[in-house]
Design a protein around this motif. Structure first.
Motif, PDB file in Angstrom:
ATOM      1  N   SER B 250       0.800  -1.225   0.000  1.00  0.00           N
ATOM      2  CA  SER B 250       0.000   0.000   0.000  1.00  0.00           C
ATOM      3  C   SER B 250       0.826   1.263   0.000  1.00  0.00           C
ATOM      4  O   SER B 250       0.339   2.301  -0.420  1.00  0.00           O
ATOM      5  CB  SER B 250      -0.981   0.004   1.167  1.00  0.00           C
ATOM      6  OG  SER B 250      -2.000  -0.920   0.892  1.00  0.00           O
ATOM      7  N   HIS B 251       2.080   1.217   0.500  1.00  0.00           N
ATOM      8  CA  HIS B 251       2.847   2.435   0.283  1.00  0.00           C
ATOM      9  C   HIS B 251       3.189   2.609  -1.199  1.00  0.00           C
ATOM     10  O   HIS B 251       2.913   3.659  -1.771  1.00  0.00           O
ATOM     11  CB  HIS B 251       4.068   2.608   1.169  1.00  0.00           C
ATOM     12  CG  HIS B 251       4.613   3.975   0.915  1.00  0.00           C
ATOM     13  ND1 HIS B 251       4.117   5.093   1.522  1.00  0.00           N
ATOM     14  CD2 HIS B 251       5.477   4.419  -0.014  1.00  0.00           C
ATOM     15  CE1 HIS B 251       4.675   6.162   0.993  1.00  0.00           C
ATOM     16  NE2 HIS B 251       5.514   5.784   0.058  1.00  0.00           N
ATOM     17  N   PRO B 252       3.772   1.587  -1.849  1.00  0.00           N
ATOM     18  CA  PRO B 252       3.968   1.731  -3.303  1.00  0.00           C
ATOM     19  C   PRO B 252       2.679   2.097  -4.038  1.00  0.00           C
ATOM     20  O   PRO B 252       2.709   2.817  -5.039  1.00  0.00           O
ATOM     21  CB  PRO B 252       4.474   0.351  -3.725  1.00  0.00           C
ATOM     22  CG  PRO B 252       5.196  -0.145  -2.519  1.00  0.00           C
ATOM     23  CD  PRO B 252       4.394   0.344  -1.353  1.00  0.00           C
ATOM     24  N   GLY B 299       7.535   0.881   6.344  1.00  0.00           N
ATOM     25  CA  GLY B 299       7.488   0.847   7.810  1.00  0.00           C
ATOM     26  C   GLY B 299       7.083   2.159   8.452  1.00  0.00           C
ATOM     27  O   GLY B 299       6.778   2.193   9.649  1.00  0.00           O
ATOM     28  N   HIS B 300       7.034   3.270   7.659  1.00  0.00           N
ATOM     29  CA  HIS B 300       6.632   4.530   8.281  1.00  0.00           C
ATOM     30  C   HIS B 300       5.156   4.537   8.677  1.00  0.00           C
ATOM     31  O   HIS B 300       4.713   5.464   9.342  1.00  0.00           O
ATOM     32  CB  HIS B 300       6.991   5.744   7.408  1.00  0.00           C
ATOM     33  CG  HIS B 300       6.317   5.794   6.074  1.00  0.00           C
ATOM     34  ND1 HIS B 300       6.918   6.299   4.961  1.00  0.00           N
ATOM     35  CD2 HIS B 300       5.100   5.387   5.665  1.00  0.00           C
ATOM     36  CE1 HIS B 300       6.093   6.218   3.942  1.00  0.00           C
ATOM     37  NE2 HIS B 300       4.985   5.670   4.347  1.00  0.00           N
ATOM     38  N   HIS B 301       4.416   3.505   8.288  1.00  0.00           N
ATOM     39  CA  HIS B 301       3.032   3.397   8.750  1.00  0.00           C
ATOM     40  C   HIS B 301       2.951   2.678  10.088  1.00  0.00           C
ATOM     41  O   HIS B 301       1.875   2.527  10.645  1.00  0.00           O
ATOM     42  CB  HIS B 301       2.182   2.654   7.713  1.00  0.00           C
ATOM     43  CG  HIS B 301       2.096   3.378   6.408  1.00  0.00           C
ATOM     44  ND1 HIS B 301       1.111   4.281   6.121  1.00  0.00           N
ATOM     45  CD2 HIS B 301       2.906   3.352   5.325  1.00  0.00           C
ATOM     46  CE1 HIS B 301       1.307   4.778   4.908  1.00  0.00           C
ATOM     47  NE2 HIS B 301       2.387   4.238   4.404  1.00  0.00           N
ATOM     48  N   MET B 302       4.102   2.188  10.582  1.00  0.00           N
ATOM     49  CA  MET B 302       4.079   1.305  11.749  1.00  0.00           C
ATOM     50  C   MET B 302       4.939   1.825  12.894  1.00  0.00           C
ATOM     51  O   MET B 302       5.345   1.063  13.766  1.00  0.00           O
ATOM     52  CB  MET B 302       4.570  -0.089  11.315  1.00  0.00           C
ATOM     53  CG  MET B 302       3.711  -0.679  10.210  1.00  0.00           C
ATOM     54  SD  MET B 302       4.541  -2.005   9.327  1.00  0.00           S
ATOM     55  CE  MET B 302       4.793  -3.141  10.664  1.00  0.00           C
TER      56      MET B 302
HETATM   57 CU   LIG Z   1       3.469   5.326   3.168  1.00  0.00          CU
END
Ligand SMILES: [Cu+2]
Lengths: 87, 541
Positions: B250-252, B299-302
């Motif tokens: 989902s980040h990509p 990992g910036h979502h976590m």
């Molecule tokens: Cu992101």
């Protein structure tokens, strides 16, 4: 027949490796079991890629592309391990 | 083929329903996509309207808690997978990539049609979710909520996304092969239009990331249906594993949404400035750099999910690094405009509003990438405002910019420029009124996904909802005058904006097989200024 034969051989080899996986899971426990099953799985994947996916007939560019896909998988697994190992 | 049949436009070539539903013409498939994603845009917009009406007051007076959860989940699922991801690639990418590289179609025309049908099947599953009462997990489907506790139609919604994923993969594959194999003589990689570069970079992400999402959804279904422990700790699973897998896609996916928009803006800016794009190689390369970096930052979502601090530090650094290629684009657009002979046409106004909103969205992304600040604003409206600035302020503005820019090419009709300018301005104002207050709300502590909130937040929420109604009307406006132009607009010349690029060398609308004779390219792209023999003035009156 010459094109079918290697496919059948590899299929048989895959089934044999499957048997080996089951056997190893009964005999081994813990880390050795994990290493054994991952190694066998890697071997199976290599056979599929090399024979079924025709990489043995492809030129250098296609092989590099396939390696790129492996590299992408390593990115995912690598960072996962980075998190799990240092949590 | 005789000269006469070659000149029949793709719109005139068959009028039956069958000639549309069984077409393999990339231009007709683009129109099919355009109609279907427009439908979903308004369904997702309706869910947003419900949310903004409910948030007018601090109490829950429009929807139940459950109903509110279902409304924002549906809004997210529909807007992400059924509008934003297919939006620019599947409409304008489909229509323009073959025209821009001098090809008669995509590499796999039938696969292209299949991918639209797959999209529609996924869409029907989504409609079924809607009709059967919705799903309440949020668009992120976090476990263990989705796999153990949620009582909505989780499996059905996951199936919808699983199915539509294959549409993404096939489209991405088609574009990659097309760009590699079907470039016309002389169309070297260094001469590709920047829109094609961005679609190529997007396609790499579509092919490499989407399968991970598909597998993750299958794992949720396996845990929910058969109790196979993957994510549930009680069964030996790990809930954080879900977040790793989900955000690895989902980040990509955010870059699937924004990269095509960046490509559109490069085209619009060059045409508006009537100058070659400043630093072509860097703009093209930054698309690829964003695509690759996009895989290293999930990992910036976590940061507050219990992830290792070491991992977080690495993810934070790499997330900040995305600012470099993004900054290259913005600075190069600015340098392109410098001393340009700028025409204030609607596409340019959309491009300007894109650049402004993208910069605000990008800069607040940097704030969120900082480990310490993220703890304060995580899961607040600050995040909501940030990603809406990128996805709505950015991608949707670019989408409307593209729609106004290529409409004469696609439909063969000119659009009323005054109305185009007005709607660009209204969309910009409505957007900022909707989402800027959300930055403040989030910073003050308003959590996302709540519909009951302290009374002191009401003023900002009312401002936001007022902005949303302006924005909603402003989004409807183009559809009225674009429809009007189909019947009453003046006939479009081949090159109404005086632009470079092979798509402007063919008639508007293009003939069925694009080029009567395959073109040959013998120079770099964006060779401005273009001599169009007063065509632009004649067309616009
Ligand atoms: Cu992101």
């Amino acid at each position: 027949m010459r094109t079918i034969a290697p496919l059948l051989t590899v299929w048989a080899a895959l089934l044999a490796l499957l048997g080996l996986t089951v056997g190893a899971s009964l005999v081994l426990t813990g880390t050795p079991s994990l290493i054994a099953s991952l190694a066998i799985a890697g071997l199976k994947a290599a056979l599929v890629v090399w024979v079924f996916m025709q990489l043995r007939r492809e030129g250098g560019l296609m092989r590099v592309m396939a390696l790129g896909a492996v590299f992408w998988l390593l990115i995912l697994l690598g960072y996962l391990v980075l998190d799990y190992a240092t949590r | 083929m005789s000269e006469a049949t070659a000149e029949v436009s793709y719109l005139e070539h068959g009028h039956s329903l069958k000639s549309w539903l069984l077409t393999t013409d990339h231009k007709r498939i683009a129109i099919l996509y355009f109609l279907s994603i427009t439908l979903f845009f308004f369904v997702g917009g309706a869910a947003a309207a419900l949310i903004r009406i409910d948030l007018l007051t601090p109490e829950a007076d429009l929807m139940s808690n459950e109903g509110y959860n279902r409304a924002f989940t549906l809004h997210g699922v529909i807007m992400v997978w059924f509008f934003l991801i297919p939006s620019i690639p599947n409409t304008f990418g489909n229509f323009l990539v073959p025209l821009m590289i001098g090809a008669r179609d995509l590499a796999f025309p039938r696969l292209n049609l299949l991918s639209w049908y797959i999209y529609m099947v996924g869409g029907l599953f989504t409609i079924a979710v809607l009709v059967l009462g919705g799903v309440d997990t949020g668009w992120t489907f976090y476990t263990p909520l989705s796999s153990m506790f949620a009582n909505g139609n989780v499996i059905l919604a996951a199936t919808a996304i699983f199915v539509v994923g294959f549409s993404s993969i096939l489209t991405g594959l088609n574009f990659i092969v097309t760009v590699h194999r079907l470039r016309c003589p002389g169309m070297t990689w260094g001469r590709l239009p920047l829109f094609v570069w961005s679609i190529y970079a997007t396609s790499l992400i579509l092919v490499l990331a989407t399968p991970v999402l598909s597998i993750t959804l299958v794992l949720i279904a396996a845990e929910r249906l058969f109790g196979i422990g993957v994510f549930n700790p009680a069964l030996g699973g790990d809930p954080l594993l879900y977040q790793h897998l989900f955000w690895f896609y989902s980040h990509p996916a955010v870059y699937i949404m924004i990269l095509p928009a960046l490509g559109v803006i490069s085209e619009l800016v060059a045409t508006a400035a009537r100058k070659p794009v400043f630093g072509y190689r860097f703009v093209a390369g930054s698309s690829i750099a964003i695509a690759i970096l996009g895989f290293l930052v999930w990992g910036h979502h976590m940061f507050v999910a219990g992830q290792s601090m070491y991992a977080s530090a690495v993810f934070s650094f790499l997330s900040l690094a995305v600012a470099v290629p993004s900054g290259i684009k913005v600075y190069n657009w600015t340098a392109t405009l410098y001393k340009g002979h700028i025409a204030l046409d609607p596409p340019f106004l959309f491009a300007m509003s894109f650049i402004g909103l993208f910069v605000v969205g990008g800069m607040t992304g940097l704030i969120l990438a900082m480990l310490a600040v993220d703890v304060h604003v995580h899961d607040t409206y600050f995040v909501v405002a940030h990603f809406h600035y990128i996805m709505v302020g950015g991608t949707v503005s670019a989408y409307f910019g593209a729609l106004h820019y290529w409409w004469p090419k696609m439909m063969g009709r000119m659009l009323p420029l005054v109305w185009g300018r007005l709607s660009a301005i209204f969309i910009f104002l409505g957007f900022n009124l909707t989402f800027f207050p959300q930055f403040i709300l989030g910073y003050l502590g308003m959590p996302r996904r709540y519909h009951v909130y302290p009374a002191e937040f009401q003023t900002l929420h009312v401002l936001s909802s007022a902005g949303a109604s302006v924005l909603g009307l402003a989004y409807l406006l183009p559809f009225t005058y674009l429809l009007y132009s189909l019947r009453h607009g003046g006939k479009a010349p081949p090159n109404p904006w005086g632009a470079t690029g092979l798509e402007w060398t063919v008639p508007s609308p293009p003939p069925q097989h694009n080029f009567h004779e395959l073109p040959t390219v013998d120079g770099p792209p964006y060779q401005y200024p273009v001599e169009v023999d007063g065509e632009r003035e004649a067309a616009h009156g």
